[in-house]
Scaffold this motif. Structure first.
Motif, PDB file in Angstrom:
ATOM      1  N   THR A  40       0.751  -1.041   0.185  1.00  0.00           N
ATOM      2  CA  THR A  40       0.057  -0.072   0.023  1.00  0.00           C
ATOM      3  C   THR A  40       0.693   1.123   0.128  1.00  0.00           C
ATOM      4  O   THR A  40       1.954   1.263   0.755  1.00  0.00           O
ATOM      5  CB  THR A  40      -0.707   0.154   1.303  1.00  0.00           C
ATOM      6  N   ARG A  41       0.660   2.228  -0.987  1.00  0.00           N
ATOM      7  CA  ARG A  41       1.193   3.737  -0.843  1.00  0.00           C
ATOM      8  C   ARG A  41       1.193   4.327   0.514  1.00  0.00           C
ATOM      9  O   ARG A  41      -0.152   4.345   0.932  1.00  0.00           O
ATOM     10  CB  ARG A  41       0.697   4.304  -2.036  1.00  0.00           C
ATOM     11  N   PRO A  42       2.218   4.832   1.016  1.00  0.00           N
ATOM     12  CA  PRO A  42       2.440   5.444   2.223  1.00  0.00           C
ATOM     13  C   PRO A  42       1.233   6.531   2.030  1.00  0.00           C
ATOM     14  O   PRO A  42       1.028   7.433   0.875  1.00  0.00           O
ATOM     15  CB  PRO A  42       3.688   5.963   2.146  1.00  0.00           C
ATOM     16  N   PRO A  43       0.594   7.279   3.022  1.00  0.00           N
ATOM     17  CA  PRO A  43      -0.314   8.201   3.046  1.00  0.00           C
ATOM     18  C   PRO A  43       0.361   9.721   3.112  1.00  0.00           C
ATOM     19  O   PRO A  43       0.340  10.431   3.973  1.00  0.00           O
ATOM     20  CB  PRO A  43      -1.038   8.257   4.438  1.00  0.00           C
ATOM     21  N   TYR A  44       0.904   9.728   1.778  1.00  0.00           N
ATOM     22  CA  TYR A  44       1.782  11.393   1.598  1.00  0.00           C
ATOM     23  C   TYR A  44       0.665  12.384   1.680  1.00  0.00           C
ATOM     24  O   TYR A  44      -0.487  12.091   0.998  1.00  0.00           O
ATOM     25  CB  TYR A  44       2.447  11.273   0.080  1.00  0.00           C
ATOM     26  N   LEU A  45       1.120  13.534   2.033  1.00  0.00           N
ATOM     27  CA  LEU A  45      -0.133  14.591   2.244  1.00  0.00           C
ATOM     28  C   LEU A  45      -0.242  15.110   0.799  1.00  0.00           C
ATOM     29  O   LEU A  45       0.353  14.919  -0.037  1.00  0.00           O
ATOM     30  CB  LEU A  45       0.576  15.792   2.839  1.00  0.00           C
ATOM     31  N   ASP A  46      -1.684  15.726   0.726  1.00  0.00           N
ATOM     32  CA  ASP A  46      -2.011  16.437  -0.754  1.00  0.00           C
ATOM     33  C   ASP A  46      -1.503  17.570  -0.654  1.00  0.00           C
ATOM     34  O   ASP A  46      -1.217  18.225  -1.806  1.00  0.00           O
ATOM     35  CB  ASP A  46      -3.661  16.157  -0.576  1.00  0.00           C
ATOM     36  N   GLU A  47      -1.280  18.186   0.592  1.00  0.00           N
ATOM     37  CA  GLU A  47      -0.750  19.650   0.295  1.00  0.00           C
ATOM     38  C   GLU A  47       0.319  19.545   1.470  1.00  0.00           C
ATOM     39  O   GLU A  47       0.442  19.097   2.663  1.00  0.00           O
ATOM     40  CB  GLU A  47      -1.643  20.507   0.841  1.00  0.00           C
ATOM     41  N   PRO A  48       1.482  20.626   1.184  1.00  0.00           N
ATOM     42  CA  PRO A  48       2.470  20.843   2.372  1.00  0.00           C
ATOM     43  C   PRO A  48       1.949  21.447   3.464  1.00  0.00           C
ATOM     44  O   PRO A  48       1.142  22.211   3.369  1.00  0.00           O
ATOM     45  CB  PRO A  48       3.644  21.795   1.548  1.00  0.00           C
ATOM     46  N   GLU A  49       2.558  20.717   4.651  1.00  0.00           N
ATOM     47  CA  GLU A  49       2.311  21.298   5.906  1.00  0.00           C
ATOM     48  C   GLU A  49       3.754  21.619   6.552  1.00  0.00           C
ATOM     49  O   GLU A  49       4.763  20.990   6.496  1.00  0.00           O
ATOM     50  CB  GLU A  49       1.574  20.006   6.691  1.00  0.00           C
ATOM     51  N   LYS A  50       3.473  22.733   7.478  1.00  0.00           N
ATOM     52  CA  LYS A  50       4.452  23.018   8.479  1.00  0.00           C
ATOM     53  C   LYS A  50       4.743  22.076   9.495  1.00  0.00           C
ATOM     54  O   LYS A  50       3.662  21.866  10.072  1.00  0.00           O
ATOM     55  CB  LYS A  50       4.107  24.443   8.932  1.00  0.00           C
ATOM     56  N   GLN A  71       3.986  12.438  10.723  1.00  0.00           N
ATOM     57  CA  GLN A  71       4.542  11.255  11.481  1.00  0.00           C
ATOM     58  C   GLN A  71       3.688   9.844  10.992  1.00  0.00           C
ATOM     59  O   GLN A  71       4.316   8.826  10.998  1.00  0.00           O
ATOM     60  CB  GLN A  71       4.146  11.515  12.797  1.00  0.00           C
ATOM     61  N   ASN A  72       2.425   9.956  10.641  1.00  0.00           N
ATOM     62  CA  ASN A  72       1.710   8.823  10.335  1.00  0.00           C
ATOM     63  C   ASN A  72       2.399   8.330   8.813  1.00  0.00           C
ATOM     64  O   ASN A  72       2.473   7.326   8.531  1.00  0.00           O
ATOM     65  CB  ASN A  72       0.250   9.151   9.783  1.00  0.00           C
ATOM     66  N   THR A  73       2.825   9.211   7.951  1.00  0.00           N
ATOM     67  CA  THR A  73       3.325   8.928   6.774  1.00  0.00           C
ATOM     68  C   THR A  73       4.749   8.121   6.932  1.00  0.00           C
ATOM     69  O   THR A  73       4.824   7.158   6.470  1.00  0.00           O
ATOM     70  CB  THR A  73       3.674  10.125   5.602  1.00  0.00           C
ATOM     71  N   VAL A  74       5.656   8.612   7.852  1.00  0.00           N
ATOM     72  CA  VAL A  74       6.982   8.184   7.943  1.00  0.00           C
ATOM     73  C   VAL A  74       6.737   6.932   8.502  1.00  0.00           C
ATOM     74  O   VAL A  74       7.755   5.660   8.447  1.00  0.00           O
ATOM     75  CB  VAL A  74       7.884   9.200   8.592  1.00  0.00           C
ATOM     76  N   GLN A  75       5.799   6.632   9.279  1.00  0.00           N
ATOM     77  CA  GLN A  75       5.738   5.248  10.039  1.00  0.00           C
ATOM     78  C   GLN A  75       5.025   4.153   9.055  1.00  0.00           C
ATOM     79  O   GLN A  75       5.876   3.108   8.938  1.00  0.00           O
ATOM     80  CB  GLN A  75       4.294   5.215  11.189  1.00  0.00           C
ATOM     81  N   GLU A  76       4.457   4.534   8.061  1.00  0.00           N
ATOM     82  CA  GLU A  76       4.194   3.756   7.093  1.00  0.00           C
ATOM     83  C   GLU A  76       5.638   3.446   6.115  1.00  0.00           C
ATOM     84  O   GLU A  76       5.840   2.316   5.556  1.00  0.00           O
ATOM     85  CB  GLU A  76       3.045   4.123   6.078  1.00  0.00           C
ATOM     86  N   ILE A  77       6.343   4.553   5.666  1.00  0.00           N
ATOM     87  CA  ILE A  77       7.646   4.389   5.141  1.00  0.00           C
ATOM     88  C   ILE A  77       8.383   3.451   5.853  1.00  0.00           C
ATOM     89  O   ILE A  77       8.911   2.685   5.104  1.00  0.00           O
ATOM     90  CB  ILE A  77       8.142   5.768   4.886  1.00  0.00           C
ATOM     91  N   GLU A  78       8.576   3.476   7.060  1.00  0.00           N
ATOM     92  CA  GLU A  78       9.587   2.643   7.635  1.00  0.00           C
ATOM     93  C   GLU A  78       9.104   1.428   7.586  1.00  0.00           C
ATOM     94  O   GLU A  78       9.748   0.354   7.434  1.00  0.00           O
ATOM     95  CB  GLU A  78       9.580   3.055   9.112  1.00  0.00           C
ATOM     96  N   LYS A  79       7.722   1.105   7.685  1.00  0.00           N
ATOM     97  CA  LYS A  79       7.156  -0.283   7.630  1.00  0.00           C
ATOM     98  C   LYS A  79       7.628  -0.691   6.205  1.00  0.00           C
ATOM     99  O   LYS A  79       7.889  -2.401   6.239  1.00  0.00           O
ATOM    100  CB  LYS A  79       5.609   0.007   7.950  1.00  0.00           C
ATOM    101  N   ILE A  80       7.209  -0.029   5.016  1.00  0.00           N
ATOM    102  CA  ILE A  80       7.523  -0.595   3.828  1.00  0.00           C
ATOM    103  C   ILE A  80       8.951  -1.006   3.790  1.00  0.00           C
ATOM    104  O   ILE A  80       9.484  -2.251   3.237  1.00  0.00           O
ATOM    105  CB  ILE A  80       7.326   0.264   2.911  1.00  0.00           C
TER     106      ILE A  80
END
Length: 544
Positions: A40-50, A71-80
């Motif tokens: 599953t593709r990691p949940p990269y954000l739709d818009e940049p966030e500070k 933080q949620n995105t990078v957790q999925e990145i680490e899992k993959i």
């Protein structure tokens, strides 16, 4: 040098931010281009966030504190990342382990150990244990005919099926004869009344119906028995696989338990010694525990010394992954031949250990590239190095990234291309020594070695440095949208011919400027350090 490179990278990123419109629409990380093999593709954000603070993973891939990851995105990145790391390591170890275990099985010393678990006829003795994982005997050592789940042998089952088939034929023939006889009687005895004729016909129909019902019941019974036998066979196979998995898990737990027990005993011993010095515990109460601790410690030291002796002699301890079997003919060779066989086997085992070290180094480089590519999805200034055209996606990468990746994998490709030649040499030398004995070559089962790889053909995955750079920097990672090669392609680069085109038309353009996935991956917080066959990456002398 590394810090200087990173400073330059992120200074450049900061400069880009003044002229770029930040966004998270990187097409390389869209659903269309995301390689399904990675899950599953990691949940990269739709818009940049500070960001409120620096992320633990891919934390440096941002512009002025703005990122396309949370933080949620990078957790999925680490899992993959961790899942792919383990998959590639496991499959690489299986490829190398099959070769090592099979080669080491021809070592006379290992055959002497192997033989202790079996009787003179080669059958495994009950209530015999070993500190090593050994396979059961192959079909060559099976003295009895295999049985089905009902307790019958295959021959008995076939005979039973033949009996039922003959019985059906006999019954059908008997029914047909009865029908013909009744028809003859009816034709000859014309005086029989209509009522009697009707009764006879009804009786005949009942007979036919009974025959048909009997045959249908027998066929149905046979189908049910066949299905039951197939189901029982599937259950047995499933249980066998589960048992094998349990054995492996048990061994892992035993090893872990030994380490924990050793640490616990060492801690207890230190506490007891301290208490004795302080006079808090009588000496006579400690003696039994100290004796047990010393006995186990001695045993552990003996095991460690044996392992060190094995390493010094380049003797491998075969496990369960290769073609293992009892080869008594090896122990009947003349002493001089046994010495030659030992030398050849251990030379190849030493080569495979070096092969594992080079594989670990190359895999570490591939994982650095993979980590950096995963982090690219967090970059809000991706337009500077990602360009989508009608021909596909083109990614601009720094030449230094390719240099680093190729440096990690160059020697690994050389070992891979040399492997068939080394296998061929070993097989030829073993065959030469085996021919000196009275036993036939078939008794040694050299085919166990020959079937591991295509040892008769030379392997050339790249002819020169430029071809090898192209293989490592473009074709291998390009298999999965530029992220990393498939596991099989990594441990068997000769197979890459079947998939040289980049998936989804993603390609790399290397130059002095661009994204550096290798360096970003090294500093990403994702652990790319790895061991293959318990061998760490071997470093070149100029790197140490």
């Amino acid at each position: 040098m590394r810090n200087t490179v990173l400073v330059c990278i992120f200074i450049a990123i900061g400069a880009w931010s003044q002229n770029l419109t930040l966004s998270c629409d990187n097409p390389l990380f869209s659903e269309e281009y995301w390689p399904s093999e990675l899950g599953t593709r990691p949940p990269y954000l739709d818009e940049p966030e500070k960001l409120e603070g620096k992320l633990d993973i891919c934390g440096d891939v941002q512009i002025n504190g703005t990122s396309c990851c949370n933080q949620n995105t990078v957790q999925e990145i680490e899992k993959i990342f961790l899942e792919r790391r383990e998959k590639m390591r496991n499959q690489t170890e299986l490829f190398i382990g099959k070769i090592r275990d099979t080669v080491n099985d021809f070592d006379p010393e290992n055959q002497r150990d192997f033989g202790k678990e079996y009787d003179e006829e080669g059958n495994r003795q009950k209530n015999q244990t070993s500190g090593r994982r050994l396979q059961d005997l192959t079909e060559d050592n099976s003295a009895e005919e295999p049985q089905t789940t009902s307790g019958q042998t295959e021959t008995e089952t076939l005979l039973e099926d033949e009996f039922f088939s003959e019985q059906e034929t006999t019954e059908a023939n008997a029914s047909e004869a009865e029908l013909q006889e009744l028809e003859g009687v009816l034709a000859q005895e014309t005086e029989i009344g209509e009522s009697e004729l009707q009764e006879a016909e009804e009786g005949l129909m009942e007979d036919e119906t009974m025959v048909q019902e009997t045959e249908a019941m027998q066929n149905e019974t046979m189908v049910q028995e066949t299905e039951a036998m197939e189901n029982e066979t599937m259950v047995e196979e499933t249980e066998a696989m589960e048992n094998e998995t349990m054995v492996e898990e048990t061994e892992a737990m035993q090893n872990e338990t030994m380490v924990e027990e050793t640490e616990a005993m060492q801690n207890e011993t230190m506490v007891e010694e301290t208490e004795t010095e302080e006079g808090l515990k009588p000496q006579e109460e400690q003696e039994p525990e100290e004796a047990a601790s010393e006995e186990l410690q001695t045993e552990l030291e003996e095991i460690k010394a044996q392992e060190e002796e094995f390493d010094d002699e380049d003797r491998g301890r075969p496990l369960y992954r290769g073609n293992r079997r009892y080869r008594p003919a090896i122990l009947e060779l003349p002493e001089s031949s046994q010495e030659t066989v030992t030398e050849e086997v251990r030379d190849l085992n030493a080569f495979m250990k070096e092969y594992s070290q080079q594989a670990a180094k190359c895999l570490r480089g591939i994982l650095n590239h993979f980590a950096g590519m995963l982090c690219m999805g967090c970059h809000p200034g991706w337009q500077e190095f990602v360009n989508q055209t009608d021909q596909g996606i083109r990614v601009k990468l720094q030449e230094d990234s390719c240099d680093s990746l190729f440096s990690d994998c160059e020697s690994y490709l050389e070992y891979y291309q040399e492997l068939p030649t080394r296998m061929n040499q070993t097989i030829s030398e073993l065959e030469k020594e085996f021919k000196k004995s009275n036993a036939s070559l078939e008794e040694y089962h050299l085919e166990d070695l020959k079937e591991l790889i295509n040892y008769e053909q030379e392997v050339t995955v790249c002819k020169n440095e430029q071809e090898c750079r192209d293989l490592v920097c473009n074709k291998m990672p390009g298999e999965q949208s530029g992220f990393l090669p498939e596991a099989k392609t990594f441990y068997d680069p000769g197979d890459i011919e079947a998939s040289r085109r980049l998936q989804k038309e993603v390609s790399f353009e290397y130059s002095e400027e661009g994204y550096n996935p290798y360096e970003v991956g090294k500093e990403s917080g994702l652990d790319s350090e790895i061991k293959v066959e318990d061998q760490s990456a071997i470093e070149d002398e100029d790197e140490e």
